[in-house]
Design a protein around this motif. Structure first.
Motif, short mmCIF file in Angstrom:
data_model
loop_
_atom_site.label_atom_id
_atom_site.label_comp_id
_atom_site.label_asym_id
_atom_site.label_seq_id
_atom_site.Cartn_x
_atom_site.Cartn_y
_atom_site.Cartn_z
N GLN A 1 -7.42 3.03 -2.70
CA GLN A 1 -7.67 3.27 -1.29
C GLN A 1 -7.62 4.75 -0.96
N ASP A 2 -6.56 5.44 -1.42
CA ASP A 2 -6.43 6.83 -1.00
C ASP A 2 -7.14 7.79 -1.94
N LEU B 1 5.53 7.41 -16.84
CA LEU B 1 4.79 6.25 -17.36
C LEU B 1 4.58 6.38 -18.86
N ASN C 1 -2.37 9.93 -14.53
CA ASN C 1 -1.20 9.22 -15.05
C ASN C 1 -0.36 8.65 -13.91
N ILE D 1 0.46 4.67 -11.61
CA ILE D 1 0.23 3.23 -11.54
C ILE D 1 -0.97 3.01 -10.63
N THR E 1 -6.77 8.44 -5.12
CA THR E 1 -6.11 9.02 -6.28
C THR E 1 -6.81 8.61 -7.58
N SER F 1 -3.64 0.46 -3.79
CA SER F 1 -3.22 1.60 -2.98
C SER F 1 -3.82 2.91 -3.46
N ASP G 1 -3.58 1.03 -8.58
CA ASP G 1 -3.69 -0.29 -7.97
C ASP G 1 -4.50 -0.16 -6.68
N ASP H 1 0.85 -1.18 0.00
CA ASP H 1 0.00 0.00 0.00
C ASP H 1 0.89 1.24 0.00
N GLY H 2 0.27 2.37 -0.31
CA GLY H 2 1.02 3.60 -0.55
C GLY H 2 1.95 4.00 0.57
#
Lengths: 287, 319, 386
Positions: C255-256, B263, C246, C248, C258, C252, C250, A249-250
């Motif tokens: 969850q936050d 990216l 832009n 990655i 983004t 994470s 996923d 996780d981040g």
């Protein structure tokens, strides 16, 4: 010197141990402006470097729900592969430093003493690792080196010696140029020392700061180098952190970055603190 | 390159080991000396060739070969094709162009700033600051890749700390044209390792600025500015140029940072190489990747030549 | 002199003999693990005898370990598959570089040849398996259930065979997004008002799944499997509208916040792949694009028996159902559904396929062509419009 009437806090800084030279037209004011100027530069540079660090640290100490949590950090040492990656990085670092020293120090000393014209060649060659980017080097290595070489992680060490050559050579060159190598060597030889003794007991101690600086830079390089290690498929600490980050996780991602950075920094400070002559160096001033 | 080079006298004359029997002819001694010299630098030469020459040759070889074996110019033609080419749309040329631009900007700005910062640090009274920065610049100069990206996203990303601060003061990053995944973002992020690199490189050279010169200049009534223009900067110039060359190479060649930050949104040569050799979609076209690598070698060689020309002129002052 | 030369001869002879002995034992050591069957050359199992299933199990157990590469735990339930295999046969699995790419897997086969971590099996994008075969890196092997794998999903000689696949899907955080998109068209008309923050799981220039997302967008926007340009324009529009993030994307970033919409394989987002409360995965209504990944056995595999046993496990009902539990559609799904060996509960959990859409599977050539186009135009089209 009395502080200027404007009361600007910067100007209360004391002047260095320089007296106003006898024949000058005595303009102390520009010294104060210079002080103020330097403060601004350091402030801006410091802010640029420190704010992202702060942001990273702040984010990494946040739990998933937003409160304070050290979970991100505690999960790192026990994560699979961490100790193996750490061990590998240390092994590579030591081998790189040893090989680099054995290769570059005698060569530099010899070239300084006997072949000053060759210094030009070494200058060029030692800049080549910058001309040939690491990614190009590693794809060349992957495409061409024999299998027995590619099966060993110490191939990375070999490449790291190459990568660190600009810094190591530059350091040693500066160090050797700063001392009077010829006189030292002659004195030592005329007192009956053979070459080994001369190098070990006379020359090396005198270039210790340069040597230390070269070692420290090599260490930083090995613990920070990602491109070559990852393309050569070896899990060193930087590669491990990257792999670990992608699957976490981040907060753990950023925590791992911080660990890599600050861990290496602490390691380097430890190495530098071992050097006794450091304080002697720092008393030298620049004009 | 430094003044102390002048101190080193001619090797043949008085080196300690040369007290051989005077009866031996001079030419014999000379060839013995030459053999000894060759022997002494052999490890270095072998190392350098194996570590630099062989991979470079491998790149050149692969760039001019195709999947069917045999020499070919097709890879080179592909990467040099212009925007009218329907397959490539000239993307490799754009990649070279962007990489060069990035390299130049990333060499000039951190280069100049780095000199000031290094000077400010060197002339400060704090030992702690100097020790911190000497180790810190070494560490930060090697800090990059995905770590740096994550840290900067936490700072300047859409949910970043600094973004929030600036918002609170009324500044919106996107309105000023800043985009962390774009060119501006890459330049700002690159500076994080370019600045320490420059500080690292220029600090030893600053140590070569003698106090006595400064005092001499003052004695003659020169202001600080004149000191710098006529003494300081010319003396430092070779090292500054060397540092900037280092910065250019470093920015031009940086791979992991650019890849994770953009990216693929900006065409950059190292990323393109990575895509061909290490990606997940284009299988079996590694030779194009090598051709791009060859292009990078050519560009860097040209830059190096220009650097050595400019530096020769700059060093003239010191001779 | 006589005694000295005799000693020398004896010494030389002893050295020669010991070298030969080491050589011989090395040779037989490798092969003698399974009653002198060279498992590296076995192409299929027989019902009885030295190359039967039981012999294979014995040989694999003797080898004792298996090297896999680029298999994340939460990818198609590989975590449980690895555990299941280890538990059943007592063979230790060494999982290298879980986040590696297909290219890295192939490269690992080539450069790891001398290392103990040389991968035994690979799971890669199909085009990589095809390339690997042409470079002689793979060994042919047909699992016992070979006939249950559809013809279009395997190499006729057994060099590679598809394992599982899924469809390009749209995942969305229903708690933060009021109107979750159910089609590409819906995303393209987004002007920022809906608050979509759409992400791809990686860069389509290097990632197979992201490229598939772009291909799906192309089909939904008037392009086709042969023409991905419309897909690039789609993302250019998204970026211009400020709806494309832009990064990655996923678990994470979901969850936050983004990214509140992610385009990815259905099986990687469903079944807890993205464990965000309220995360819903739908197959877009305007395109049904699927792709399979592919298995292969390293021709130079250090554990050939274990490698083959692994494949047998994967293609057994157990293995196939484990993949299904990961939300992926195993290669033998059609056969298993017809023969009722499929796990009905996990099957029911798969996202519903939209009616009226025929599934499209891009061929290797189409993927390569799309990759080339995306690599040449992404930066100038999508990048320029930000």
């Amino acid at each position: 010197m009395a502080p200027l009437a404007s009361g600007d806090p910067f100007e209360v800084v004391q002047m260095e141990d320089e007296t106003v030279p006898e024949f000058s037209n005595g303009k102390p004011k520009r010294r104060y402006h210079f002080r103020w100027w330097r403060f601004i530069v350091l402030l801006l540079a410091g802010a640029y470097i420190l704010i992202p660090l702060y942001a990273g640290l702040k984010f990494s100490f946040q739990g998933v729900t937003g409160g304070f949590s050290t979970l991100a950090y505690t999960s790192i040492p026990s994560a699979p592969g961490f100790t193996a990656a750490l061990a590998l990085s240390f092994k590579l670092a030591i081998v790189t430093m040893v090989v680099s020293t054995i290769l570059m120090v005698p060569t530099s000393i010899y070239v300084h003493l006997r072949m000053p014209r060759f210094r030009r060649v070494m200058d060029v060659v030692s800049v080549l690792p910058i001309v040939i980017p690491p990614i190009v080097l590693i794809v060349g290595v992957i495409g061409d080196y024999p299998l027995w070489a590619r099966s060993s992680p110490y191939l990375l060490s070999f490449m790291y010696v190459i990568l660190s050559m600009p810094f190591v050579y530059r350091s040693l060159d500066a160090g050797l140029s700063a001392i009077d190598l010829k006189t030292l060597t002659e004195a030592s030889r005329s007192l009956g020392g053979n070459w080994i003794k001369t190098m070990w007991q006379v020359i090396l101690p005198n270039i210790r700061p340069a040597l230390l600086s070269a070692t420290v830079l090599t260490l930083a390089l090995v613990f920070g180098e990602y491109t070559m290690a990852s393309l050569d498929l070896w899990t060193t600490i930087p590669v491990w952190i990257a792999q670990f980050q992608v699957s976490s996780d981040g907060h753990v991602q950023v925590a791992a970055s911080m660990v890599g950075l600050i861990g290496t920094w602490i390691l380097l400070i430890l190495v530098v603190s071992l050097d006794r002559s450091q304080s002697r160096r720092n008393r030298r001033r620049t004009a | 390159m430094t003044i102390s080079e002048a101190v080193v006298s001619d090797p043949g004359a008085s080196a300690p080991g040369s007290e051989t029997t005077p009866s031996k002819p001079k030419s014999f001694r000379k060839s013995l000396r030459r053999l000894e010299s060759a022997f002494a630098v052999t490890p270095f030469v072998v190392f350098a060739f194996a570590g630099l020459g062989v991979p470079a040759l491998a790149v050149i070889y692969q760039a001019f070969h195709g999947n069917t074996g045999g020499w070919t110019l097709s890879n080179m033609r592909l990467i040099l094709s212009g925007s009218s080419n329907p397959t490539t749309h000239g993307i490799f040329l754009i990649g070279f162009e962007n990489s060069i631009k990035l390299g130049l900007i990333s060499a000039l700005i951190p280069g100049v700033v780095g000199v000031f910062v290094a000077y400010a640090i060197q002339t400060s009274k704090s030992n702690l600051l100097r020790r911190l920065t000497s180790t810190g610049s070494g560490v930060l100069a090697n800090f990059g890749g995905i770590n740096l990206t994550f840290m900067f996203v936490a700072t300047l990303g859409s949910a970043g700390v600094l973004t929030a601060w600036l918002h609170a003061v009324g500044i919106s990053l996107s309105n000023v044209g800043f985009n962390i995944s774009g060119f501006s973002g890459v330049v700002v992020v690159y500076m994080y390792f370019q600045l320490p690199l420059m500080v690292l490189v220029i600090t030893p050279a600053l140590g070569g600025l003698r106090q006595s010169w400064r005092e001499a200049a003052e004695n003659m009534g020169a202001s600080s500015l004149r000191y710098w223009i006529h003494v300081g900067i010319p003396v430092l110039m070779p090292s500054i140029l060397g540092g900037m060359l280092l910065l250019f190479g470093s920015a031009f060649a940086a791979y992991a940072t650019a890849a994770t930050l953009t990216l693929g949104l900006i065409a950059l040569s190292p990323i393109q190489i990575g895509n061909f050799l290490n990606g997940n979609v284009i299988a079996g076209e590694t030779h194009v990747g090598y051709a791009i690598a060859f292009g990078m070698l050519v560009i860097l060689t040209v830059v190096m030549l220009m650097y050595s020309l400019v530096r020769k002129r700059a060093s003239k002052w010191l001779r | 002199m006589a005694p000295r030369s005799i000693t020398r001869v004896l010494l030389a002879g002893a050295t020669l003999a010991s070298v030969a002995a080491i050589g011989v034992t090395a040779e037989t050591g490798a092969a003698s693990g399974a009653a002198s069957v060279n498992w590296g050359k076995v192409t299929h199992l027989t019902k009885t005898g030295a190359t039967s299933m039981s012999s294979l199990v014995k040989a694999a157990k003797k080898e004792g370990h298996l090297n896999v590469v680029a298999l994340p735990d939460n990818w198609a339930n590989y975590g449980n598959i690895i555990k299941g295999f280890s538990k059943k046969y007592g063979i230790k699995i060494n999982s290298e570089n879980p986040e590696g790419s297909s290219a890295e897997e192939i490269q690992a086969i080539q450069s790891d040849k001398g290392r103990s971590s040389d991968p035994d099996v690979i799971d890669v994008g199909t085009s990589y398996a095809v390339t690997a075969k042409s470079e002689g890196l793979l060994a042919p092997y047909k699992v016992s259930t070979w006939s249950e794998i559809p013809a279009g999903l395997k190499n006729p000689s057994g060099y590679w065979f598809d394992d599982y696949g899924g469809y390009v899907a749209i995942g969305c955080n229903t708690t933060t997004v009021t109107n979750c998109p159910t089609s590409f068209k819906q995303m393209s008309t987004e002007t920022g008002a809906q608050g979509y923050k759409i992400g791809l799981n990686n860069s389509p220039l290097t990632s197979n799944s992201a490229l598939a997302g772009v291909q799906a967008a192309a089909i939904a926007s008037g392009g086709s499997l042969n023409n991905v340009a419309a897909g690039v324009s789609f993302f250019a529009t998204l970026n211009k509208n400020g709806a494309f993030v832009n990064t990655i994307a996923d678990a994470s970033t979901a969850q936050d916040g983004t990214t509140n919409v992610i385009i990815w394989w259905d099986y990687l987002m469903a079944n807890g792949g993205i464990d965000v409360p309220g995360w819903k995965v739908v197959i877009p209504s305007d395109v049904l694009l699927g792709e399979y990944y592919t298995q292969g056995i390293n021709a130079g595999s250090p554990d050939p028996a274990a490698a083959r046993l692994w494949e047998e496990y994967l293609y057994s009902t157990t293995g196939q159902n484990l993949w299904l539990a990961g939300g992926a559609r195993p290669a033998e799904l059609a056969f298993m559904t017809a023969h009722k060996t499929v796990n009905q509960t996990t099957l029911a959990k798969l996202p519903a396929l939209p009616s009226g859409e025929t599934p499209q599977y891009p061929s290797t050539a189409q993927i390569t062509a799309a990759a080339t186009t995306v690599n040449s135009t992404w930066a100038t089209e999508v990048g320029a419009s930000s």
